[in-house]
Design a protein around this motif. Structure first.
Motif, PDB file in Angstrom:
ATOM      1  N   THR A   1       0.844  -1.191   0.000  1.00 31.50           N
ATOM      2  CA  THR A   1       0.000   0.000   0.000  1.00 31.50           C
ATOM      3  C   THR A   1       0.878   1.238   0.000  1.00 31.50           C
ATOM      4  OG1 THR A   1      -0.085   0.249   2.394  1.00 31.50           O
ATOM      5  CG2 THR A   1      -1.723  -1.236   1.397  1.00 31.50           C
ATOM      6  N   ALA A   2       0.252   2.396  -0.109  1.00 32.45           N
ATOM      7  CA  ALA A   2       0.998   3.660  -0.048  1.00 32.45           C
ATOM      8  C   ALA A   2       1.687   3.825   1.301  1.00 32.45           C
ATOM      9  CB  ALA A   2       0.060   4.836  -0.322  1.00 32.45           C
ATOM     10  N   ARG A   3       1.144   3.200   2.330  1.00 32.95           N
ATOM     11  CA  ARG A   3       1.761   3.259   3.664  1.00 32.95           C
ATOM     12  C   ARG A   3       2.697   2.095   3.914  1.00 32.95           C
ATOM     13  NH1 ARG A   3      -1.063   6.454   7.895  1.00 32.95           N
ATOM     14  NH2 ARG A   3      -2.374   7.899   6.738  1.00 32.95           N
ATOM     15  N   LYS A   4       3.039   1.371   2.858  1.00 28.36           N
ATOM     16  CA  LYS A   4       3.979   0.250   2.870  1.00 28.36           C
ATOM     17  C   LYS A   4       3.491  -0.978   3.631  1.00 28.36           C
ATOM     18  CE  LYS A   4       8.157   2.926   1.978  1.00 28.36           C
ATOM     19  NZ  LYS A   4       9.520   3.193   2.402  1.00 28.36           N
ATOM     20  N   VAL A   5       2.189  -1.170   3.693  1.00 29.95           N
ATOM     21  CA  VAL A   5       1.648  -2.411   4.246  1.00 29.95           C
ATOM     22  C   VAL A   5       1.767  -3.469   3.151  1.00 29.95           C
ATOM     23  CG1 VAL A   5      -0.418  -3.574   5.118  1.00 29.95           C
ATOM     24  CG2 VAL A   5       0.050  -1.188   5.758  1.00 29.95           C
TER      25      VAL A   5
ATOM     26  N   THR B   1      -0.708  -9.313  -0.788  1.00 27.19           N
ATOM     27  CA  THR B   1      -0.594 -10.360  -1.798  1.00 27.19           C
ATOM     28  C   THR B   1      -1.045  -9.767  -3.131  1.00 27.19           C
ATOM     29  OG1 THR B   1      -2.873 -11.140  -1.545  1.00 27.19           O
ATOM     30  CG2 THR B   1      -1.201 -12.133  -0.092  1.00 27.19           C
ATOM     31  N   ILE B   2      -0.869 -10.505  -4.207  1.00 30.26           N
ATOM     32  CA  ILE B   2      -1.305  -9.998  -5.509  1.00 30.26           C
ATOM     33  C   ILE B   2      -2.823  -9.894  -5.587  1.00 30.26           C
ATOM     34  CG2 ILE B   2       0.755 -10.737  -6.728  1.00 30.26           C
ATOM     35  CD1 ILE B   2      -0.892 -13.129  -7.797  1.00 30.26           C
ATOM     36  N   GLY B   3      -3.525 -10.577  -4.673  1.00 31.02           N
ATOM     37  CA  GLY B   3      -4.982 -10.493  -4.622  1.00 31.02           C
ATOM     38  C   GLY B   3      -5.497  -9.384  -3.718  1.00 31.02           C
ATOM     39  N   GLY B   4      -4.603  -8.744  -2.956  1.00 33.49           N
ATOM     40  CA  GLY B   4      -4.988  -7.625  -2.109  1.00 33.49           C
ATOM     41  C   GLY B   4      -5.091  -7.940  -0.627  1.00 33.49           C
ATOM     42  N   ALA B   5      -4.917  -9.217  -0.242  1.00 33.47           N
ATOM     43  CA  ALA B   5      -4.933  -9.586   1.184  1.00 33.47           C
ATOM     44  C   ALA B   5      -3.596  -9.175   1.814  1.00 33.47           C
ATOM     45  CB  ALA B   5      -5.151 -11.084   1.345  1.00 33.47           C
ATOM     46  N   THR B   6      -3.547  -9.144   3.129  1.00 32.62           N
ATOM     47  CA  THR B   6      -2.308  -8.809   3.822  1.00 32.62           C
ATOM     48  C   THR B   6      -1.267  -9.894   3.580  1.00 32.62           C
ATOM     49  OG1 THR B   6      -3.535  -7.634   5.530  1.00 32.62           O
ATOM     50  CG2 THR B   6      -1.288  -8.261   6.058  1.00 32.62           C
ATOM     51  N   ALA B   7      -0.064  -9.483   3.226  1.00 36.74           N
ATOM     52  CA  ALA B   7       1.046 -10.412   3.021  1.00 36.74           C
ATOM     53  C   ALA B   7       2.001 -10.324   4.204  1.00 36.74           C
ATOM     54  CB  ALA B   7       1.779 -10.076   1.721  1.00 36.74           C
ATOM     55  N   SER B   8       2.985 -11.221   4.212  1.00 38.42           N
ATOM     56  CA  SER B   8       3.972 -11.244   5.286  1.00 38.42           C
ATOM     57  C   SER B   8       5.361 -11.456   4.709  1.00 38.42           C
ATOM     58  CB  SER B   8       3.654 -12.379   6.266  1.00 38.42           C
ATOM     59  OG  SER B   8       4.735 -12.581   7.161  1.00 38.42           O
ATOM     60  N   SER B   9       6.330 -10.751   5.266  1.00 35.94           N
ATOM     61  CA  SER B   9       7.706 -10.918   4.806  1.00 35.94           C
ATOM     62  C   SER B   9       8.342 -12.200   5.333  1.00 35.94           C
ATOM     63  CB  SER B   9       8.556  -9.711   5.211  1.00 35.94           C
ATOM     64  OG  SER B   9       8.562  -9.558   6.609  1.00 35.94           O
ATOM     65  N   THR B  10       7.602 -12.961   6.144  1.00 37.70           N
ATOM     66  CA  THR B  10       8.121 -14.231   6.650  1.00 37.70           C
ATOM     67  C   THR B  10       7.257 -15.425   6.247  1.00 37.70           C
ATOM     68  OG1 THR B  10       6.950 -13.904   8.749  1.00 37.70           O
ATOM     69  CG2 THR B  10       9.246 -13.133   8.633  1.00 37.70           C
ATOM     70  N   ASP B  11       6.212 -15.214   5.433  1.00 38.47           N
ATOM     71  CA  ASP B  11       5.327 -16.304   5.010  1.00 38.47           C
ATOM     72  C   ASP B  11       5.369 -16.450   3.489  1.00 38.47           C
ATOM     73  OD1 ASP B  11       3.331 -18.108   4.446  1.00 38.47           O
ATOM     74  OD2 ASP B  11       1.739 -16.993   5.448  1.00 38.47           O
ATOM     75  N   PRO B  12       6.148 -17.423   2.991  1.00 41.84           N
ATOM     76  CA  PRO B  12       6.278 -17.603   1.541  1.00 41.84           C
ATOM     77  C   PRO B  12       4.962 -17.863   0.806  1.00 41.84           C
ATOM     78  CG  PRO B  12       7.955 -18.880   2.702  1.00 41.84           C
ATOM     79  CD  PRO B  12       7.001 -18.347   3.741  1.00 41.84           C
ATOM     80  N   SER B  13       3.945 -18.329   1.503  1.00 38.19           N
ATOM     81  CA  SER B  13       2.665 -18.579   0.828  1.00 38.19           C
ATOM     82  C   SER B  13       1.987 -17.281   0.389  1.00 38.19           C
ATOM     83  CB  SER B  13       1.721 -19.393   1.730  1.00 38.19           C
ATOM     84  OG  SER B  13       1.258 -18.598   2.810  1.00 38.19           O
TER      85      SER B  13
ATOM     86  N   ALA C   1      -0.064   0.093  -4.121  1.00 39.96           N
ATOM     87  CA  ALA C   1       0.616   1.225  -4.750  1.00 39.96           C
ATOM     88  C   ALA C   1       1.900   0.851  -5.467  1.00 39.96           C
ATOM     89  CB  ALA C   1       0.920   2.282  -3.690  1.00 39.96           C
ATOM     90  N   GLY C   2       2.375  -0.386  -5.292  1.00 39.98           N
ATOM     91  CA  GLY C   2       3.625  -0.746  -5.943  1.00 39.98           C
ATOM     92  C   GLY C   2       4.104  -2.125  -5.586  1.00 39.98           C
ATOM     93  N   LEU C   3       5.297  -2.451  -6.077  1.00 35.80           N
ATOM     94  CA  LEU C   3       5.920  -3.758  -5.898  1.00 35.80           C
ATOM     95  C   LEU C   3       6.858  -3.779  -4.698  1.00 35.80           C
ATOM     96  CD1 LEU C   3       7.006  -4.417  -9.582  1.00 35.80           C
ATOM     97  CD2 LEU C   3       5.328  -5.745  -8.308  1.00 35.80           C
ATOM     98  N   GLY C   4       7.040  -4.976  -4.151  1.00 36.76           N
ATOM     99  CA  GLY C   4       8.021  -5.172  -3.100  1.00 36.76           C
ATOM    100  C   GLY C   4       8.710  -6.508  -3.273  1.00 36.76           C
ATOM    101  N   PHE C   5       9.976  -6.572  -2.868  1.00 33.84           N
ATOM    102  CA  PHE C   5      10.753  -7.804  -2.924  1.00 33.84           C
ATOM    103  C   PHE C   5      11.087  -8.224  -1.504  1.00 33.84           C
ATOM    104  CE2 PHE C   5      14.755 -10.157  -3.077  1.00 33.84           C
ATOM    105  CZ  PHE C   5      14.446 -11.132  -4.020  1.00 33.84           C
ATOM    106  N   VAL C   6      10.863  -9.513  -1.195  1.00 27.11           N
ATOM    107  CA  VAL C   6      11.097 -10.029   0.159  1.00 27.11           C
ATOM    108  C   VAL C   6      12.514 -10.568   0.283  1.00 27.11           C
ATOM    109  CG1 VAL C   6      10.347 -11.693   1.892  1.00 27.11           C
ATOM    110  CG2 VAL C   6       8.649 -10.619   0.399  1.00 27.11           C
ATOM    111  N   LEU C   7      13.215 -10.110   1.304  1.00 25.51           N
ATOM    112  CA  LEU C   7      14.549 -10.610   1.640  1.00 25.51           C
ATOM    113  C   LEU C   7      14.385 -11.770   2.612  1.00 25.51           C
ATOM    114  CD1 LEU C   7      16.157  -7.112   2.183  1.00 25.51           C
ATOM    115  CD2 LEU C   7      16.524  -8.625   0.213  1.00 25.51           C
ATOM    116  N   ASN C   8      14.953 -12.932   2.265  1.00 26.60           N
ATOM    117  CA  ASN C   8      14.742 -14.115   3.104  1.00 26.60           C
ATOM    118  C   ASN C   8      16.024 -14.757   3.622  1.00 26.60           C
ATOM    119  OD1 ASN C   8      15.769 -15.481   0.904  1.00 26.60           O
ATOM    120  ND2 ASN C   8      14.119 -16.976   0.795  1.00 26.60           N
ATOM    121  N   GLY C   9      17.139 -14.047   3.567  1.00 23.78           N
ATOM    122  CA  GLY C   9      18.378 -14.576   4.118  1.00 23.78           C
ATOM    123  C   GLY C   9      19.178 -15.435   3.156  1.00 23.78           C
ATOM    124  N   ASP C  10      18.825 -15.442   1.868  1.00 24.68           N
ATOM    125  CA  ASP C  10      19.548 -16.278   0.904  1.00 24.68           C
ATOM    126  C   ASP C  10      20.789 -15.611   0.338  1.00 24.68           C
ATOM    127  OD1 ASP C  10      18.477 -14.372  -0.809  1.00 24.68           O
ATOM    128  OD2 ASP C  10      17.730 -15.832  -2.263  1.00 24.68           O
ATOM    129  N   GLY C  11      21.156 -14.444   0.859  1.00 24.62           N
ATOM    130  CA  GLY C  11      22.348 -13.752   0.389  1.00 24.62           C
ATOM    131  C   GLY C  11      22.071 -12.472  -0.368  1.00 24.62           C
TER     132      GLY C  11
END
Length: 195
Positions: A54-58, A61-73, A88-98
């Motif tokens: 969201t514009a407030r960086k919440v 998911t691509i369907g509009g539900a709340t996503a989590s930076s620790t839940d790959p589903s 409002a835009g795209l985000g990339f999740v950092l998961n510790g893979d380097g």
């Protein structure tokens, strides 16, 4: 007849008939520059760790539900996230893979030039992809390194840098800064020097 100004894409001379604020010599250069500047490196797009926000960086998911930076589903492929109109835009999740991101807050002036402290970090980073942040006055340096916990530090010159490698998502604009390459470089030496 030509002027002494140069096209920002091909670096050729601007036509004398070009408007005073024109940045490109012809539409073809403007289109090519836009494609280049809004490209995300394949090292990120091929990983299925994309969300919307969201514009407030919440995170969403691509369907509009709340996503989590620790839940790959709740993550998706880049193509799916880019095609979604949610948020409002795209985000990339950092998961510790380097893959890591160094977020240089409020480091660009009104002309898009980096402050001295930010220029020092950019120079030390070497060839790696850098994008302009959503605010338009910050930078994200993307690369490889080990960073088990996020950190926020203050650097000389009054700058603030956030370092992330896991458990966090970063809002991605795809607005390449300058002529940085479309690939991720090694950033461990920069992380070590900052910490």
């Amino acid at each position: 007849m030509k002027t002494s100004r140069c096209c920002e894409h091909c670096e050729g001379p601007m036509p004398i008939t070009a408007r005073r604020h024109a940045r490109f010599c012809e539409p073809r250069c403007r289109a090519a520059a836009a494609r280049r500047r809004r490209t995300v490196p394949a090292e990120l797009t091929r990983r299925p760790r994309w969300i919307r926000h969201t514009a407030r960086k919440v995170p969403l998911t691509i369907g509009g539900a709340t996503a989590s930076s620790t839940d790959p589903s709740t993550w998706s492929r880049y193509s799916e996230a880019a095609a979604s109109g949610k948020g409002a835009g795209l985000g990339f999740v950092l998961n510790g893979d380097g893959v890591v991101c160094l977020d240089l807050d409020h480091c660009l002036d009104e002309h898009g030039e980096p402050a001295g402290w930010a220029r020092t970090i950019l120079d030390a980073a070497g060839p790696t992809w850098v994008e302009v942040s959503r605010s338009g006055d910050g930078l994200h340096l993307w690369g490889y390194g080990t960073l088990p916990h996020g950190r926020r530090i203050t650097v000389g010159g009054g700058g603030s840098v956030e370092l992330y490698g896991t458990g966090r998502y970063i809002a991605v604009t795809g607005r390449t800064f300058g002529d940085t390459p479309q690939r991720l470089g090694e950033l461990q030496h920069v992380i070590d020097s900052l910490l």
